[in-house]
Design a protein around this motif. Structure first.
Motif: not given
Length: 196
Positions: A79-90
């Motif tokens: 889950e990626q929610r408002f305000g969370a640190a950026p998610l890095r992925f391939d």
């Protein structure tokens, strides 16, 4: 401010996705639209669906508006929610995306792995950002004052500013960010110098 470029989100016309699941506004494709090494965009996701396949790219993703999304990253659901640190992925994972509670607006950074290394991180007010990397940028959802080596410039809300000559400069958000405001530092280190 010399060497600093800026573009506002509202100056870009949204482009509908081919799958009909949302729209995107490309803020920057650098160094050229046809052959970019990095791309910064803001997407509006309005329904569940898969992300595009970007094999050979690293990808960063941050929620700017809305509750957030759930992403299927290989065997992991994240889950990626408002305000969370950026998610890095391939970028090759091309995850399935489910809206958690309604539409979202999202910041995306794509970097071609064979062209260089990138990064995207949450920016906070009153913290210096000094780096040897020459290509640096700031995306902000709200207006703020950016200081570069002590010289100040006003940045409009929902805008990207960047410089190709920022090595060792001291960047600082000099105004408090209002509640709900988000800002992100972006950097890119090419493997080889780009011709001027």
């Amino acid at each position: 401010m010399s060497g600093l470029h800026a573009i506002r989100l509202d100056s870009i016309t949204p482009t509908p996705w081919k799958n009909g699941g949302g729209t995107a506004r490309d803020l920057l494709a650098w160094p050229a639209v046809a052959h970019w090494s990095l791309r910064v965009s803001v997407a509006e996701i309005t329904r569940d669906g898969p992300f595009s396949d970007y094999t050979g790219h690293d990808r960063w993703f941050a929620v700017l508006q809305g509750v957030g999304v759930a992403l299927q990253l290989g065997t992991d659901r994240r889950e990626q929610r408002f305000g969370a640190a950026p998610l890095r992925f391939d970028g090759a994972l091309a995850p399935m995306c489910w809206l958690i509670d309604g539409a979202t607006s999202d910041l995306n950074l794509l970097v071609r792995r064979d062209a260089g290394r990138g990064s995207m991180a949450t920016a906070h007010a009153d913290h210096d950002w000094v780096s040897p990397i020459a290509w640096r940028a700031l995306f902000t959802t709200h207006a703020l004052e950016l200081q570069v080596d002590g010289s100040s410039t006003r940045i409009d809300g929902a805008a990207l500013v960047w410089s190709e000559a920022a090595a060792q400069q001291r960047w600082r958000i000099a105004t408090p960010l209002p509640q709900g405001a988000l800002a992100y530092w972006i950097a890119f280190q090419p493997h080889h110098a780009h011709p001027r």
